[in-house]
Write an enzyme that holds these catalytic residues in place. Structure first.
Site, PDB file in Angstrom:
ATOM      1  N   HIS A 144      -0.521 -21.174   0.397  1.00 55.30           N
ATOM      2  CA  HIS A 144       0.545 -20.281   0.865  1.00 55.30           C
ATOM      3  C   HIS A 144       1.394 -19.850  -0.330  1.00 55.30           C
ATOM      4  O   HIS A 144       1.608 -18.666  -0.546  1.00 55.30           O
ATOM      5  CB  HIS A 144       1.407 -20.960   1.930  1.00 55.30           C
ATOM      6  CG  HIS A 144       0.745 -21.011   3.272  1.00 55.30           C
ATOM      7  ND1 HIS A 144      -0.414 -21.697   3.506  1.00 55.30           N
ATOM      8  CD2 HIS A 144       1.077 -20.442   4.456  1.00 55.30           C
ATOM      9  CE1 HIS A 144      -0.770 -21.548   4.773  1.00 55.30           C
ATOM     10  NE2 HIS A 144       0.112 -20.787   5.375  1.00 55.30           N
ATOM     11  N   ARG A 176      -6.564 -21.091  -0.899  1.00 55.00           N
ATOM     12  CA  ARG A 176      -5.789 -20.633   0.268  1.00 55.00           C
ATOM     13  C   ARG A 176      -4.388 -21.258   0.260  1.00 55.00           C
ATOM     14  O   ARG A 176      -3.948 -21.859   1.234  1.00 55.00           O
ATOM     15  CB  ARG A 176      -6.511 -20.912   1.594  1.00 55.00           C
ATOM     16  CG  ARG A 176      -5.935 -20.082   2.734  1.00 55.00           C
ATOM     17  CD  ARG A 176      -6.553 -20.313   4.093  1.00 55.00           C
ATOM     18  NE  ARG A 176      -5.717 -19.653   5.088  1.00 55.00           N
ATOM     19  CZ  ARG A 176      -4.651 -20.222   5.666  1.00 55.00           C
ATOM     20  NH1 ARG A 176      -4.316 -21.458   5.382  1.00 55.00           N
ATOM     21  NH2 ARG A 176      -3.934 -19.531   6.525  1.00 55.00           N
ATOM     22  N   GLU A 211      13.020   3.108  13.795  1.00 53.25           N
ATOM     23  CA  GLU A 211      12.073   4.149  13.356  1.00 53.25           C
ATOM     24  C   GLU A 211      10.864   4.126  14.279  1.00 53.25           C
ATOM     25  O   GLU A 211      10.814   3.355  15.237  1.00 53.25           O
ATOM     26  CB  GLU A 211      11.665   3.926  11.902  1.00 53.25           C
ATOM     27  CG  GLU A 211      10.962   2.598  11.672  1.00 53.25           C
ATOM     28  CD  GLU A 211      10.662   2.303  10.203  1.00 53.25           C
ATOM     29  OE1 GLU A 211      10.511   3.234   9.404  1.00 53.25           O
ATOM     30  OE2 GLU A 211      10.562   1.106   9.868  1.00 53.25           O
ATOM     31  N   LYS A 253       6.492  -1.818   1.949  1.00 50.73           N
ATOM     32  CA  LYS A 253       5.343  -1.199   2.619  1.00 50.73           C
ATOM     33  C   LYS A 253       4.153  -2.142   2.462  1.00 50.73           C
ATOM     34  O   LYS A 253       3.314  -2.012   1.567  1.00 50.73           O
ATOM     35  CB  LYS A 253       5.069   0.198   2.047  1.00 50.73           C
ATOM     36  CG  LYS A 253       4.170   1.045   2.951  1.00 50.73           C
ATOM     37  CD  LYS A 253       4.219   2.503   2.561  1.00 50.73           C
ATOM     38  CE  LYS A 253       3.158   3.343   3.255  1.00 50.73           C
ATOM     39  NZ  LYS A 253       3.312   3.507   4.687  1.00 50.73           N
ATOM     40  N   LEU A 294      11.450   1.435   6.805  1.00 46.58           N
ATOM     41  CA  LEU A 294      10.777   1.878   5.583  1.00 46.58           C
ATOM     42  C   LEU A 294      11.485   3.135   5.072  1.00 46.58           C
ATOM     43  O   LEU A 294      11.715   4.063   5.863  1.00 46.58           O
ATOM     44  CB  LEU A 294       9.311   2.209   5.887  1.00 46.58           C
ATOM     45  CG  LEU A 294       8.509   2.580   4.644  1.00 46.58           C
ATOM     46  CD1 LEU A 294       8.141   1.326   3.857  1.00 46.58           C
ATOM     47  CD2 LEU A 294       7.252   3.347   5.011  1.00 46.58           C
ATOM     48  N   TYR A 347       0.837  -1.205   0.000  1.00 43.67           N
ATOM     49  CA  TYR A 347       0.000   0.000   0.000  1.00 43.67           C
ATOM     50  C   TYR A 347       0.867   1.249   0.000  1.00 43.67           C
ATOM     51  O   TYR A 347       2.083   1.176   0.186  1.00 43.67           O
ATOM     52  CB  TYR A 347      -0.936  -0.005   1.212  1.00 43.67           C
ATOM     53  CG  TYR A 347      -0.282   0.321   2.540  1.00 43.67           C
ATOM     54  CD1 TYR A 347       0.611  -0.572   3.142  1.00 43.67           C
ATOM     55  CD2 TYR A 347      -0.534   1.526   3.190  1.00 43.67           C
ATOM     56  CE1 TYR A 347       1.212  -0.268   4.349  1.00 43.67           C
ATOM     57  CE2 TYR A 347       0.064   1.832   4.406  1.00 43.67           C
ATOM     58  CZ  TYR A 347       0.950   0.936   4.971  1.00 43.67           C
ATOM     59  OH  TYR A 347       1.551   1.238   6.165  1.00 43.67           O
TER      60      TYR A 347
HETATM   61  C1  LIG Z   1       6.999   2.130   9.592  1.00 40.05           C
HETATM   62  C2  LIG Z   1       6.972   3.460   8.909  1.00 40.05           C
HETATM   63  N1  LIG Z   1       8.102   4.176   8.846  1.00 40.05           N
HETATM   64  C3  LIG Z   1       8.145   5.381   8.258  1.00 40.05           C
HETATM   65  C4  LIG Z   1       7.015   5.951   7.701  1.00 40.05           C
HETATM   66  C5  LIG Z   1       7.101   7.288   7.050  1.00 40.05           C
HETATM   67  O1  LIG Z   1       7.028   7.183   5.651  1.00 40.05           O
HETATM   68  P1  LIG Z   1       6.408   8.363   4.786  1.00 40.05           P
HETATM   69  O2  LIG Z   1       7.196   9.583   5.121  1.00 40.05           O
HETATM   70  O3  LIG Z   1       6.592   7.939   3.378  1.00 40.05           O
HETATM   71  O4  LIG Z   1       4.977   8.469   5.208  1.00 40.05           O
HETATM   72  C6  LIG Z   1       5.809   5.236   7.730  1.00 40.05           C
HETATM   73  C7  LIG Z   1       4.601   5.803   7.121  1.00 40.05           C
HETATM   74  O5  LIG Z   1       3.530   5.327   7.249  1.00 40.05           O
HETATM   75  C8  LIG Z   1       5.787   3.966   8.342  1.00 40.05           C
HETATM   76  O6  LIG Z   1       4.652   3.238   8.411  1.00 40.05           O
END
Ligand SMILES: Cc1ncc(COP(=O)(O)O)c(C=O)c1O
Length: 289
Positions: A104, A102, A181, A149, A205, A34
């Site tokens: 895997h 279903r 993070e 993501k 991320l 997403y």
């Molecule tokens: C785990 C995580 N880290 C960092 C971010 C920040 O990413 P962005 O600046 O692209 O929203 C998000 C955003 O939802 C996130 O879910």
């Protein structure tokens, strides 16, 4: 609040009536990726960067991109106009699709499910910018491919709930004595006038807002550096910022109940936040892609 018209598999329809199969692999396995991107003044912000990350997430789960950037730009434009969205965010999701078995190990050739909707951005409580927000820390309990993501967010939501339980805004995660993070945010640590954030890799991320912060810092001639940040550097920071698409940059002024800096948003936050607001205004009326 979600706005009424969504996009599902090629058609625009009332969100309240949108339906997918319970055999969709997103429902059964969280087999989906997403994106969430902000809309300022009816204009998508950093659309290309979000779509580039979407394609990297798709590649990470061995899916090919079902739509081009231009296709998504059109859907985004249509959703904005059909919903008269002004300050909002767009959520979009691609799942591997539905199948009977279903399995895997998925069979090849499934038809992906494509879904997108827009939600109006609620105004932030003014105290968030004026006073800052509180955060708590916790061990990072997520999987090893946090750069994808994915909608498999169970660890993230359990971690975010720890913050909510403590009356805080965010849970900042630590692993092997270092910052990773926030549960849904990139964390910046400011020490002696330098902005630090951990390097991108599989363990976090790659935030789109983090890149905006880096560019704005360069414009302001502030030093920023991507490097590992230890737990003690986090706890003794002059300032901590959270960066995320739906809200831009927020100051953290309390960590596990202890004040960060003097317990108020710091001087660099004031500068980056003003630069961020100017930047969104500068983009008004420019093409989204
Ligand atoms: C785990 C995580 N880290 C960092 C971010 C920040 O990413 P962005 O600046 O692209 O929203 C998000 C955003 O939802 C996130 O879910």
């Amino acid at each position: 609040m979600p706005l009424p018209i969504c996009y599902l598999n090629g058609t625009y329809q009332p969100l309240a009536e949108a339906r997918i199969s319970p055999l969709d692999r997103a429902f059964l396995f969280a087999d989906a990726v997403y994106e969430v991107l902000p809309i300022y003044g009816s204009r998508p912000f950093r659309l290309r960067e979000h779509l580039d990350r979407l394609n990297r997430s798709l590649a990470g789960i061995r899916m090919s991109a079902p739509l081009s950037h231009a296709d998504w730009a059109e859907i985004c434009r249509d959703l904005i106009s059909r919903n008269a969205a002004v300050d909002a965010y767009l959520y979009l999701q691609i799942t591997r699709g539905a199948e009977l078995g279903r399995n895997h190990a998925w069979p090849e050739g499934l038809k992906p499910t494509l879904f997108a909707y827009v939600s109006a951005s609620e105004p932030l409580p003014p105290s968030f910018m004026d006073q800052g927000v509180a955060a708590v820390t916790a061990a990072d309990t997520r999987w090893a491919r946090r750069d994808i993501k994915s909608t498999a967010l169970l660890a993230n939501i359990l971690l975010k709930k720890l913050a909510a339980d403590a009356g805080a805004f965010e849970t900042i995660m630590l692993e092997n004595g270092e910052l990773t993070e926030g549960s849904s945010t990139t964390v910046h640590v400011i020490r002696d006038g330098v902005i630090y954030t951990p390097p991108n890799g599989h363990h976090i991320l790659p935030g789109t807002t983090r890149d905006v912060v880096g560019e704005l810092a360069a414009r302001l001639q502030l030093r920023s550096e991507s490097r590992r940040v230890t737990e003690s550097e986090l706890r003794t920071a002059d300032e901590i910022w959270l960066a995320f698409a739906t809200r831009g940059v927020l100051p953290v002024t309390q960590l596990d109940g202890a004040a960060i800096g003097n317990g108020k948003p710091g001087p660099l936050f004031e500068r980056i936040s003003a630069a961020f607001a100017d930047y969104t205004r500068e983009l008004a009326g420019t093409p989204a892609l």
